[in-house]
Design an enzyme around this catalytic site. Structure first.
Site, PDB file in Angstrom:
ATOM      1  N   ASP A 492      23.013 -18.827  20.466  1.00 40.67           N
ATOM      2  CA  ASP A 492      24.607 -19.235  20.521  1.00 40.67           C
ATOM      3  C   ASP A 492      25.230 -18.038  21.161  1.00 40.67           C
ATOM      4  O   ASP A 492      24.726 -17.041  21.216  1.00 40.67           O
ATOM      5  CB  ASP A 492      24.918 -19.488  19.012  1.00 40.67           C
ATOM      6  CG  ASP A 492      26.296 -20.185  18.914  1.00 40.67           C
ATOM      7  OD1 ASP A 492      27.033 -20.458  19.829  1.00 40.67           O
ATOM      8  OD2 ASP A 492      26.912 -20.284  17.840  1.00 40.67           O
ATOM      9  N   GLU A 495      27.467 -16.773  26.443  1.00 36.39           N
ATOM     10  CA  GLU A 495      28.489 -17.018  27.469  1.00 36.39           C
ATOM     11  C   GLU A 495      28.586 -15.926  28.485  1.00 36.39           C
ATOM     12  O   GLU A 495      28.680 -16.054  29.714  1.00 36.39           O
ATOM     13  CB  GLU A 495      29.809 -17.866  27.328  1.00 36.39           C
ATOM     14  CG  GLU A 495      29.637 -19.000  26.979  1.00 36.39           C
ATOM     15  CD  GLU A 495      29.404 -19.188  25.343  1.00 36.39           C
ATOM     16  OE1 GLU A 495      28.729 -20.381  24.853  1.00 36.39           O
ATOM     17  OE2 GLU A 495      29.549 -18.013  24.620  1.00 36.39           O
ATOM     18  N   ASP A 630      31.277 -26.687  19.965  1.00 34.61           N
ATOM     19  CA  ASP A 630      32.206 -26.909  18.712  1.00 34.61           C
ATOM     20  C   ASP A 630      33.368 -28.173  18.958  1.00 34.61           C
ATOM     21  O   ASP A 630      34.393 -27.876  19.509  1.00 34.61           O
ATOM     22  CB  ASP A 630      32.828 -25.419  18.502  1.00 34.61           C
ATOM     23  CG  ASP A 630      31.907 -24.224  18.092  1.00 34.61           C
ATOM     24  OD1 ASP A 630      30.823 -24.594  18.004  1.00 34.61           O
ATOM     25  OD2 ASP A 630      32.559 -23.175  18.125  1.00 34.61           O
TER      26      ASP A 630
END
Length: 1428
Positions: A492, A495, A630
């Site tokens: 997670d 990015e 999300d």
């Protein structure tokens, strides 16, 4: 005036409303002022539904020509083109100097893949490292090692259909330089979008008449578009539509932490791919292989790229079908990884689970509710100080976590933890120390490891482009796995996400370098971790190049607002080991991390890796699955999740999903039901919610649980089909979840449908996405569509397609199977492993209906009849391609052929299976004669995929009419033992309604490579095996009990209503049908015992003496002595008598209309109270031994009250004691646990009461449980034997709820029995009291003999008998029994004296009749070890 100005700007030779906009004005400038400066004016309005984008309305001239000319052109060997270009006319000086000389190359990487490459001829530029890709085509790529010679690869390589002949022709115009690529003339028989290709010339790319701009930090390339083309791609971004509106709005491609609630923002992934679907159904694709930030601009007349660095490396994908384009794309960037079978199960997660016991209870409650659960995921809650690879010592102690994971694995379930890239800066923390020592972290512009701030506080980020990072990363994952054996890894925040923004960051002077070890809700208050707590600033002493990396001359529309590229990310100046800077390499982080993680997982687990990633780049599908991030619990987010999950499938990531029921906010039962209905058909299906939202596990609402059982039951039944779809994706990239146009490209009405979707090629899902709706308008493409639910519904869409309104009440999801397809199903179960062991059913959907003959009409004789029905099955050798042999054909006669295949393996092997034994192909041939009603069918099952069987037939011919031998036996000898197939249970034919007059079945083998068959064995099969089912016919083969065995196939024939089912390979080991449970892991037992799924669930029965157990309560002989210190003693709430019972007689409740549990009546409907009259069983009243007045004496006195004795007797009867080692408790330890809680709560003698003791018992049974009806269930269980338990239940619950808070607060919320010494001390104290021994003996006697207890707070025997007699008289007269009179009120406080017989003990009691005496209960040794 405004409209005229808009038209003028659009027509102006110097102003392009779709071009790049460089600010020419100031805030508040008006149109007149702008134009007076010689600038262009155009509102940044891109039409209805488009978001606002912060672009200047007043901008500099942007339509000036920019061109190059060819100075040298040559065609190299193999047809490649090389050219040198020189600048003819530059533009946009404010964006930097134009590069004067370019090098151009064109290379055909495959017949359907052409690479066009433009770069600086004088100096090297940043290129995407091709070693990151598992590509079949890119030079320098990491070539795939698994899945060689894919079984279902398209003929002729990527793109299929054209052989080795190039499918494209390139034309280069020299001045001004431009490129045009058209389709080449088609090979004979080639298909285009479902139609024959008869002509060449379709334009795939044409830059003629557009600008070519090539600067250091601004590159622009365009191609013209046909007016009717529909575009897809340019992700990742959240949108209400899958297609791209051609409105000129720039779609930014730049990875950042922006979730799907931010519509049209550039999001987590970077996929610079565009697929174009033409009106006639043909398709082509473009991939700009660049990791630099860019805008993709789809306009009315053209498609443009505006890139802020690197090169122009364009790959043209010729199609001609949409599936061909995806095949070609994944050949370039990497075929999708084959996922383990268990990844297709149901997954559960929540950010906010407070402890391992809460997580454990969630697993247990799924099992108790009969809902499937494949994998339990843990978010950062389980980490110590939110540091990777750790466990919170207080709430997730490692010993408990290890036992939890062991129990998951014993039940065939999995555990997947989260891993963020940020490594906490914490001396003494091994990942940090070793990473620092090995130099694997990203470097800042100051040369030090770059400082960021995420959940654990200050962090460094690993450099996954560093060759040394892979072994370091694997070492950390190994250390983690050595502590608790994870099954997959969830990466997670990659990015990269950073809570700080800055080029150089430092710890604040007073900031502690160590993260907080035990984060709490209080810690999230004043300075939550998502607020940057570093001192960050801009770097000083930068050169011009570095300053331009921070502020590039052209600002792409990052977050629709031209936000700085490094906002909430890593500085653009941070560097990798190879010298590349984040400005160029930022978007590769997720791909490089996924690659390293997948390699580590496979190496450490020795199995097929499962990695889930949030961020992605093209090619990520070769290593990982993806979820959309999300999202929120809203209807809009439910609807937009469809394009959100469909998109990754078009980019080569077929294993994708969205957080089901919504991540942020509180879901509702209706929303969750509808979302589960959609999510059950996502490739990746996970329920996930955030810290601040409510719990939303499926069992929390009865209606959601019921809907979940239905749709997840269907998902699990479809696992063979879904798993085969994933296997096909590894060969061709074809996504599992796909838009309708991927299957029906020639149907123009499908081109913009994104609120329905296909699952594979055969299934159409039409979900309800609107609140309050109970029907859905669904479009059906041409053909016949059969409901896969047992409704018999059929939709005939004809040849043009049709829209039909479908009823879809809450809990239903319209699911239709396409006529002319076949698939495989198995029985539903609670885990994928159990499904994989269950028998197979082949389902064939006819492309037209076969009706039953009209009443009174029989089938014409002479068309088969009996036996083999004249089919090939009656001969020793037949041809696989031959149709059924029937009588003279009537004009209405026709033959239909339906083919489908299934892939099967062990589910986790690293190597994807390619042998003949890994596939079974079903060929169903139907000879229909509607004039006579004489129909015949043959179903043939052969090992091998359709491609393998076709290739074998093609290669087997050694001369005219001569076929070589089949090598099936040798193949089976090599691979068959490694692939154990289930048995075949049946065949269903949807659309067949004709009666069946005869059946035959035989085991066959291929006699030669051309497909001739030889009968190996004939099988007994009665016509009675055929029976109608809703919507068609079912052939029940379960009586044969044959297991498929490579290489033998099966064929079955049916005649005259004759349905011939050649069903699969037979013989070999028999496989018992699967049930809704898993076999218990018991090395000491040879029986394949089935138990409910959950944690540590067994019907443990100790063998040996059945005499009464002896209590050990003297000092020095502790029953807990064998258990390690710190092991918690708690009841495993996965065992729930509401759903399962381990002994006869323990299920003595039933549901009434109000969904309440009522005591069952005796036989004949006589109330138990009346049946007790005249019973010879003695009433058993307990008289306690009263000791000196003290809290312990008060505890013992209340222990002997009727409600508590009833509760303990019930638990003793069903062996449900809550405390003990690993959930295996005894009566003595249960009572000791109750005393421990009373002592922790510092209860005085005046506070002791039955309700207080029952509250302690309830807490012991419910601690850590999230079961929504825990109080309801426990209360009814406790009072099941109480004289008037049902009537007084509500009052008891009110009291227990109040008392629970008192106990919890006084215990400082410590209810779990972690301290063994504390329990032993309570046992010793109780052991000194004769009253304790008396209570235990009394409870055991009542449990053994079926007596109902009467304690010190109950009516006398005479009173009870009199009331029972009165009840019997009332019943005989038809009146209501006294058992249903209103109960006495229950006091809300237990501090009052119990001298008066009121409240709970004011009710009479009833004795059980003699006929209800229980059988002898299995005895257990006190706290004996579990029989694992």
């Amino acid at each position: 005036m405004g409209l005229a100005a808009l038209l003028l700007a659009a027509a102006s030779p110097t102003c392009d409303r779709f071009g790049p906009r460089l600010d020419c004005g100031f805030v508040g400038m008006q149109q007149g002022e702008c134009e007076a400066k010689g600038c262009c004016w155009n509102e940044a309005n891109f039409g209805a539904g488009a978001p606002h984008i912060d672009l200047p309305w007043c901008f500099k001239s942007n339509a000036d020509a920019s061109a190059y000319r060819v100075t040298q052109l040559e065609q190299a060997e193999g047809g490649s083109v090389r050219a040198t270009l020189e600048l003819s006319h530059g533009t946009h000086a404010e964006l930097g100097a134009d590069i004067k000389s370019l090098r151009f190359s064109a290379d055909a990487l495959a017949p359907g893949v052409l690479r066009l490459h433009l770069t600086n001829a004088a100096a090297p530029r940043w290129q995407v490292p091709t070693w990151l890709f598992r590509s079949e085509l890119l030079p320098g790529a990491d070539r795939p090692t698994r899945g060689a010679a894919p079984a279902e690869a398209r003929a002729g390589g990527p793109g299929g259909g054209g052989g080795d002949k190039p499918q494209m022709q390139l034309t280069v115009r020299e001045e001004p330089f431009s490129m045009e690529v058209v389709r080449a003339a088609a090979a004979p028989g080639q298909r285009r979008g479902g139609a024959d290709v008869n002509a060449a010339g379709d334009t795939l790319f044409n830059s003629t008449g557009t600008r070519l701009v090539f600067k250091d930090q601004y590159l622009e390339l365009s191609t013209s578009l046909s007016p009717s083309a529909t575009l897809f791609g340019a992700g990742e971004r959240a949108s209400d539509n899958l297609h791209l509106e051609r409105n000129g709005m720039p779609r930014t491609v730049w990875t950042r932490d922006s979730g799907p609630t931010l519509m049209e923002w550039n999001g987590y992934g970077s996929h610079p791919v565009v697929l174009a679907l033409e009106e006639d159904g043909t398709a082509w694709g473009l991939l700009l292989l660049s990791s630099n930030g860019m805008e993709v601009v789809p306009a009315e007349d053209r498609l443009s790229w505006r890139v802020i660095g690197g090169e122009l490396d364009l790959l043209i994908l010729a199609g001609p079908s949409p599936l061909d384009v995806i095949d070609q794309l994944t050949a370039v960037v990497g075929r999708p990884a084959m996922m383990p079978r268990w990844a297709l199960g149901w997954h559960q997660c929540k950010y906010g689970y407070t402890s391992i016991w809460e997580v454990e209870a969630v697993v247990a409650n799924y099992s108790a509710a009969g809902l499937p659960l494949e994998a339990m995921w843990t978010d950062i809650d389980h980490l110590d100080g939110w540091r990777d690879f750790t466990f919170d010592k207080q709430n997730y102690p490692l010993p408990e976590f290890q036992r939890f994971v062991e129990r998951l694995h014993s039940n065939g379930q999995r555990w997947v933890p989260i891993v963020d890239p940020g490594i906490a800066i914490d001396p003494g923390y091994a990942p940090y120390d070793e990473g620092l020592q090995q130099g694997v972290f990203l470097k800042g512009v100051d040369g030090r490891p770059y400082f960021g701030w995420v959940w654990p506080g200050p962090v460094h980020f690993p450099d996954f482009l560093h060759p040394g990072t892979q072994p370091w990363w694997e070492a950390q994952l190994k250390r983690y796995r050595d502590m608790a054996a994870w099954d997959g890894i969830w990466i997670d925040m990659n990015e990269i996400s950073n809570f700080c923004t800055g080029d150089v960051c430092y710890l604040r002077p007073k900031a502690a370098p160590e993260p907080q070890r035990t984060p709490s809700s209080a810690h999230l208050g004043d300075e939550p971790p998502w607020v940057c707590q570093l001192d960050c600033r801009e770097a000083s002493g930068l050169n011009d190049t570095q300053r331009r990396w921070l502020q590039p001359p052209y600002a792409i529309a990052n977050s629709l607002q031209r936000t700085d590229l490094a906002f909430k990310g890593v500085s653009m100046l941070a560097s990798h080991v190879d010298g590349s800077v984040e400005y160029n390499a930022h978007q590769l982080y997720a791909l490089s991390e996924a690659r390293a993680t997948a390699a580590a997982v496979e190496s450490l687990a020795g199995k097929r890796p499962f990695v889930l990633t949030r961020s992605s780049f093209v090619g990520t599908g070769a290593y990982a699955a993806h979820w959309t991030g999300d999202n929120a619990a809203s209807w809009q987010q439910l609807a937009s999740s469809l394009p959100g999950v469909l998109g990754p499938g078009l980019w080569g990531i077929p294993m994708a999903g969205a957080d089901i029921c919504g991540f942020q906010g509180d879901t509702t039962p209706e929303l969750c039901i509808r979302w589960v209905g959609v999510g059950a058909f996502y490739p990746f299906a996970r329920d996930h919610s955030d810290l601040h939202g409510s719990y939303q596990e499926l069992y929390r609402w009865p209606e959601v649980a019921a809907a979940g059982k239905k749709v997840l039951g269907m998902r699990y039944r479809l696992l063979p089909y879904l798993y085969t779809g994933l296997r096909n994706a590894t060969a061709t990239g074809a996504p599992l979840m796909r838009p309708l146009w991927l299957e029906f490209p020639q149907d123009r009405r499908t081109h913009k449908i994104d609120k329905q979707f296909m699952v594979g090629h055969a299934l159409l899902v039409s979900p309800v996405l609107t609140q309050g709706a109970d029907a859905v308008d669904a479009y059906f493409p041409p053909g016949v569509w059969h409901s896969l639910w047992a409704t018999g519904e059929v939709v005939d869409a004809g040849t043009d397609g049709t829209t039909k309104r479908l009823p879809a009440p809450l809990g239903d999801v319209p699911l239709h199977m396409r006529g002319g397809t076949a698939l495989w199903m198995q029985r539903e179960a609670l885990t994928t492993a159990a499904v994989a062991r269950s028998p197979l059913t082949a389902v064939v959907a006819l492309p037209e209906l076969v009706p039953a003959p009209p009443a009174g009409r029989s089938v014409r004789e002479g068309h088969g009849g009996g036996g083999t029905g004249g089919l090939a099955g009656g001969r020793d050798v037949g041809h696989a391609g031959g149709g059924p042999a029937v009588g003279a054909a009537s004009p209405a006669a026709r033959t239909l052929v339906v083919t489908g295949h299934m892939y099967h393996d062990g589910g986790e092997e690293p190597e994807v299976g390619n042998s003949l034994c890994h596939f079974v192909t079903l060929n169903a041939t139907f000879s229909l004669d509607h004039a006579t009603g004489a129909h015949a069918a043959e179903l043939l099952l052969l090992f091998g995929s359709p491609a393998q069987l076709a290739a074998g037939a093609a290669s087997g011919t050694s001369g005219a009419g001569i076929c070589g031998p089949a090598d099936d036996t040798a193949t089976a000898a090599q691979h068959g033992g490694a692939v154990e197939w289930p048995e075949l249970e049946g065949v269903e034919v949807l659309g067949w309604h004709a009666p069946v007059q005869g059946l035959s079945a035989e085991v066959v083998a291929r006699a030669d490579a051309c497909g001739a068959l030889q009968t190996v064995q004939r099988l007994p099969l009665s016509a009675a095996a055929a029976a109608p089912r809703p919507g068609g016919l079912r052939l029940d083969l379960s009586a044969l009990r044959h297991q498929l065995e490579c290489p033998f196939g099966l064929r079955r024939a049916v005649m005259a209503g004759l349905f011939a089912s050649l069903v699969g390979s037979l013989g070999g080991k028999h496989l018992l049908p699967a049930v809704r449970s898993l076999p218990a892991a018991d090395p000491d037992s040879s029986d394949d015992e089935s138990v409910p799924l959950g944690l540590g669930l067994r019907s443990d029965v100790a063998t040996g003496s059945s005499q009464k157990r002896r209590r050990v309560h003297h000092r020095g002989a502790s029953p807990l002595a064998s258990h390690g210190q710190g092991r918690p003693l708690f009841y495993n709430s996965s065992y729930n008598p509401l759903f399962e019972n381990d002994e006869e007689g323990c299920d003595s409740r039933e549901l009434n209309d109000e969904n309440s549990l009522l005591p069952k009546h005796a036989s004949g409907g006589t109330p138990v109270a009346a049946a007790a009259v005249g019973s010879e069983d003695p009433f058993t009243e307990f008289t306690p031994t009263v000791g000196p007045t003290c809290p312990l004496s008060a505890f013992l006195a209340e222990l002997s009250s009727t409600p508590v004795l009833c509760a303990l007797t019930r638990l003793e009867q069903c062996n449900l004691h809550p405390v003990g080692a690993e959930g295996f408790g005894t009566l003595e330890v249960t009572v000791a646990g109750m005393l421990v809680l009373c002592r922790r709560s510092s209860l005085g003698a005046d506070e002791m009461c039955p309700e207080m003791l029952l509250t302690c018992l309830w807490l012991l049974m419910s601690i850590g449980s999230q079961y929504h009806a825990g109080l309801e269930y426990n209360s009814r269980t406790f009072l099941h034997l109480h004289p008037d338990g049902h009537d007084m239940l509500e009052g008891l619950k009110r009291s227990m709820v109040d008392l629970q808070l008192k106990v919890l607060q006084r215990c400082n919320w410590r209810v779990l029995l972690l301290d063994v010494a504390e329990v032993n001390a309570a046992l010793h104290a109780l052991g000194d009291r004769p009253a304790f021994d008396s209570v235990c003996s009394y409870v055991e006697s009542c449990a053994d003999h079926g007596w109902q207890p009467l304690g010190s707070h109950g009516h006398s025997q005479a009173t009870a008998a009199a009331i029972a007699a009165a009840d019997a008289r009332d019943q005989r007269r038809g009146g209501g029994a006294a058992a249903h009179r209103p109960p006495s009120s229950v006091p809300r406080s237990c501090g009052s004296s119990r001298s008066e017989q009121t409240g709970l003990d004011g009710a009479y009691w009833r004795a059980a009749p003699a006929t209800t005496a229980r059988r002898a209960r299995p005895q257990r040794a006190p706290l004996g070890p579990r029989n694992h």
